[in-house]
Design a protein around this motif. Sequence first.
Motif, PDB file in Angstrom:
ATOM      1  N   MET A  53      60.407  38.134  24.643  1.00  0.00           N
ATOM      2  CA  MET A  53      60.588  37.151  25.887  1.00  0.00           C
ATOM      3  C   MET A  53      58.775  37.703  25.974  1.00  0.00           C
ATOM      4  O   MET A  53      58.662  38.320  25.700  1.00  0.00           O
ATOM      5  CB  MET A  53      61.395  38.931  26.789  1.00  0.00           C
ATOM      6  CG  MET A  53      60.606  38.269  29.216  1.00  0.00           C
ATOM      7  SD  MET A  53      61.468  39.314  29.663  1.00  0.00           S
ATOM      8  CE  MET A  53      60.375  40.567  29.784  1.00  0.00           C
ATOM      9  N   CYS A  54      58.502  36.826  26.116  1.00  0.00           N
ATOM     10  CA  CYS A  54      57.179  36.714  27.059  1.00  0.00           C
ATOM     11  C   CYS A  54      56.629  37.442  27.963  1.00  0.00           C
ATOM     12  O   CYS A  54      57.290  36.695  29.359  1.00  0.00           O
ATOM     13  CB  CYS A  54      56.120  35.324  26.684  1.00  0.00           C
ATOM     14  SG  CYS A  54      56.882  35.081  25.021  1.00  0.00           S
ATOM     15  N   LEU A  55      55.075  38.223  28.440  1.00  0.00           N
ATOM     16  CA  LEU A  55      54.885  38.795  29.791  1.00  0.00           C
ATOM     17  C   LEU A  55      53.953  38.259  29.853  1.00  0.00           C
ATOM     18  O   LEU A  55      52.859  38.459  29.274  1.00  0.00           O
ATOM     19  CB  LEU A  55      54.901  39.834  29.775  1.00  0.00           C
ATOM     20  CG  LEU A  55      55.052  40.956  31.418  1.00  0.00           C
ATOM     21  CD1 LEU A  55      56.220  40.014  31.894  1.00  0.00           C
ATOM     22  CD2 LEU A  55      54.248  42.006  30.867  1.00  0.00           C
ATOM     23  N   GLY A  56      53.479  37.033  31.329  1.00  0.00           N
ATOM     24  CA  GLY A  56      51.916  37.221  31.399  1.00  0.00           C
ATOM     25  C   GLY A  56      51.747  37.821  32.756  1.00  0.00           C
ATOM     26  O   GLY A  56      52.602  37.996  33.266  1.00  0.00           O
ATOM     27  N   VAL A  57      50.928  38.859  33.231  1.00  0.00           N
ATOM     28  CA  VAL A  57      50.293  39.720  34.356  1.00  0.00           C
ATOM     29  C   VAL A  57      49.067  38.995  34.058  1.00  0.00           C
ATOM     30  O   VAL A  57      48.293  38.507  34.559  1.00  0.00           O
ATOM     31  CB  VAL A  57      49.606  40.483  33.360  1.00  0.00           C
ATOM     32  CG1 VAL A  57      49.445  41.954  34.063  1.00  0.00           C
ATOM     33  CG2 VAL A  57      50.577  41.366  32.322  1.00  0.00           C
ATOM     34  N   SER A  58      49.036  39.422  36.532  1.00  0.00           N
ATOM     35  CA  SER A  58      48.236  38.387  37.076  1.00  0.00           C
ATOM     36  C   SER A  58      47.040  39.693  37.056  1.00  0.00           C
ATOM     37  O   SER A  58      47.559  40.994  36.820  1.00  0.00           O
ATOM     38  CB  SER A  58      48.887  38.334  38.362  1.00  0.00           C
ATOM     39  OG  SER A  58      49.531  39.594  38.789  1.00  0.00           O
ATOM     40  N   GLY A  59      45.644  38.980  37.392  1.00  0.00           N
ATOM     41  CA  GLY A  59      44.722  39.936  37.314  1.00  0.00           C
ATOM     42  C   GLY A  59      43.582  39.227  38.301  1.00  0.00           C
ATOM     43  O   GLY A  59      44.212  38.234  38.503  1.00  0.00           O
ATOM     44  N   ARG A  60      42.913  39.683  38.307  1.00  0.00           N
ATOM     45  CA  ARG A  60      41.938  39.299  39.131  1.00  0.00           C
ATOM     46  C   ARG A  60      40.802  38.940  38.883  1.00  0.00           C
ATOM     47  O   ARG A  60      40.019  39.832  37.801  1.00  0.00           O
ATOM     48  CB  ARG A  60      41.253  40.484  40.590  1.00  0.00           C
ATOM     49  CG  ARG A  60      40.685  39.926  40.910  1.00  0.00           C
ATOM     50  CD  ARG A  60      40.254  40.320  43.238  1.00  0.00           C
ATOM     51  NE  ARG A  60      39.808  41.767  42.777  1.00  0.00           N
ATOM     52  CZ  ARG A  60      38.565  42.447  42.252  1.00  0.00           C
ATOM     53  NH1 ARG A  60      37.740  41.064  42.570  1.00  0.00           N
ATOM     54  NH2 ARG A  60      37.651  43.797  42.508  1.00  0.00           N
ATOM     55  N   LEU A  61      40.262  37.660  38.429  1.00  0.00           N
ATOM     56  CA  LEU A  61      39.180  37.765  38.385  1.00  0.00           C
ATOM     57  C   LEU A  61      37.115  38.193  39.055  1.00  0.00           C
ATOM     58  O   LEU A  61      37.318  37.636  39.900  1.00  0.00           O
ATOM     59  CB  LEU A  61      38.666  35.501  37.692  1.00  0.00           C
ATOM     60  CG  LEU A  61      37.246  34.978  37.605  1.00  0.00           C
ATOM     61  CD1 LEU A  61      37.033  35.390  35.482  1.00  0.00           C
ATOM     62  CD2 LEU A  61      37.535  33.719  37.015  1.00  0.00           C
ATOM     63  N   VAL A  62      36.927  38.709  37.883  1.00  0.00           N
ATOM     64  CA  VAL A  62      35.560  39.574  38.470  1.00  0.00           C
ATOM     65  C   VAL A  62      34.531  39.402  38.377  1.00  0.00           C
ATOM     66  O   VAL A  62      33.441  39.455  38.830  1.00  0.00           O
ATOM     67  CB  VAL A  62      35.432  41.294  38.044  1.00  0.00           C
ATOM     68  CG1 VAL A  62      37.417  41.582  39.075  1.00  0.00           C
ATOM     69  CG2 VAL A  62      36.072  41.806  36.651  1.00  0.00           C
ATOM     70  N   GLU A  63      34.386  37.837  37.444  1.00  0.00           N
ATOM     71  CA  GLU A  63      33.142  37.688  35.647  1.00  0.00           C
ATOM     72  C   GLU A  63      33.717  36.177  35.834  1.00  0.00           C
ATOM     73  O   GLU A  63      33.994  36.580  34.502  1.00  0.00           O
ATOM     74  CB  GLU A  63      32.415  38.571  35.395  1.00  0.00           C
ATOM     75  CG  GLU A  63      31.092  38.468  34.721  1.00  0.00           C
ATOM     76  CD  GLU A  63      30.223  39.066  34.403  1.00  0.00           C
ATOM     77  OE1 GLU A  63      29.927  38.913  33.271  1.00  0.00           O
ATOM     78  OE2 GLU A  63      30.377  40.766  34.272  1.00  0.00           O
ATOM     79  N   ARG A  64      32.265  35.561  35.566  1.00  0.00           N
ATOM     80  CA  ARG A  64      32.626  34.490  34.356  1.00  0.00           C
ATOM     81  C   ARG A  64      31.601  34.377  33.996  1.00  0.00           C
ATOM     82  O   ARG A  64      30.326  34.477  34.051  1.00  0.00           O
ATOM     83  CB  ARG A  64      33.147  32.773  35.234  1.00  0.00           C
ATOM     84  CG  ARG A  64      33.574  32.555  36.190  1.00  0.00           C
ATOM     85  CD  ARG A  64      33.854  31.223  36.695  1.00  0.00           C
ATOM     86  NE  ARG A  64      34.371  30.321  35.537  1.00  0.00           N
ATOM     87  CZ  ARG A  64      35.085  29.317  34.807  1.00  0.00           C
ATOM     88  NH1 ARG A  64      36.337  29.990  36.106  1.00  0.00           N
ATOM     89  NH2 ARG A  64      35.558  29.148  34.008  1.00  0.00           N
ATOM     90  N   CYS A  65      31.777  34.613  32.536  1.00  0.00           N
ATOM     91  CA  CYS A  65      30.902  34.571  31.870  1.00  0.00           C
ATOM     92  C   CYS A  65      30.245  33.151  30.757  1.00  0.00           C
ATOM     93  O   CYS A  65      29.876  32.316  31.300  1.00  0.00           O
ATOM     94  CB  CYS A  65      31.533  35.018  29.769  1.00  0.00           C
ATOM     95  SG  CYS A  65      32.240  36.998  30.624  1.00  0.00           S
ATOM     96  N   ILE A  66      28.259  33.426  31.325  1.00  0.00           N
ATOM     97  CA  ILE A  66      27.835  31.904  30.712  1.00  0.00           C
ATOM     98  C   ILE A  66      28.073  32.352  29.845  1.00  0.00           C
ATOM     99  O   ILE A  66      27.236  32.133  28.979  1.00  0.00           O
ATOM    100  CB  ILE A  66      26.136  32.252  31.601  1.00  0.00           C
ATOM    101  CG1 ILE A  66      26.852  32.099  32.920  1.00  0.00           C
ATOM    102  CG2 ILE A  66      25.638  31.358  31.667  1.00  0.00           C
ATOM    103  CD1 ILE A  66      27.155  31.620  34.274  1.00  0.00           C
ATOM    104  N   VAL A  67      28.112  30.937  28.981  1.00  0.00           N
ATOM    105  CA  VAL A  67      27.962  30.489  27.825  1.00  0.00           C
ATOM    106  C   VAL A  67      27.196  29.051  27.610  1.00  0.00           C
ATOM    107  O   VAL A  67      27.798  28.863  28.619  1.00  0.00           O
ATOM    108  CB  VAL A  67      29.983  30.944  26.821  1.00  0.00           C
ATOM    109  CG1 VAL A  67      29.952  32.207  26.506  1.00  0.00           C
ATOM    110  CG2 VAL A  67      30.653  29.727  27.822  1.00  0.00           C
ATOM    111  N   ASP A  68      27.960  28.705  26.208  1.00  0.00           N
ATOM    112  CA  ASP A  68      27.120  27.138  26.477  1.00  0.00           C
ATOM    113  C   ASP A  68      27.842  26.542  26.136  1.00  0.00           C
ATOM    114  O   ASP A  68      29.270  26.930  26.251  1.00  0.00           O
ATOM    115  CB  ASP A  68      26.099  26.879  24.523  1.00  0.00           C
ATOM    116  CG  ASP A  68      27.285  27.055  23.203  1.00  0.00           C
ATOM    117  OD1 ASP A  68      28.033  26.591  23.368  1.00  0.00           O
ATOM    118  OD2 ASP A  68      26.332  27.740  22.679  1.00  0.00           O
ATOM    119  N   SER A  69      27.614  25.063  26.268  1.00  0.00           N
ATOM    120  CA  SER A  69      28.444  23.889  26.352  1.00  0.00           C
ATOM    121  C   SER A  69      29.976  23.517  25.886  1.00  0.00           C
ATOM    122  O   SER A  69      30.672  23.369  26.027  1.00  0.00           O
ATOM    123  CB  SER A  69      28.183  22.745  27.124  1.00  0.00           C
ATOM    124  OG  SER A  69      27.394  21.799  25.862  1.00  0.00           O
TER     125      SER A  69
END
Length: 85
Positions: free
Chosen positions: A1-17
């Motif tokens: 069985m697979c489980l997806g867990v909910s969480g809150r996005l606290v930061e988007r990381c800046i990466v190159d394109s």
Amino acid sequence: MCLGVSGRLVERCIVDSSALATGLVEFEGLRRPVCLELVPDAHVGDYVVVHAGIAISQLDVREAERLLHHLRLLNEIDIPEEAAP
């Protein structure tokens, strides 16, 4: 069985394109790096469902809080360990 867990996005990381979109997602105080490539419209403060380190969908705040409430309740129940084969 697979489980997806909910969480809150606290930061988007800046990466190159050329790199995959990543960010930090918080799960009950624990922060983990997560691939955000499948949820390009997710913003800091949004809830996402994470499976195997990949955010696979977004949740609205009410649905995320309802889900987290039920998961917290499960943690309070004594579930017997599965017997080893």
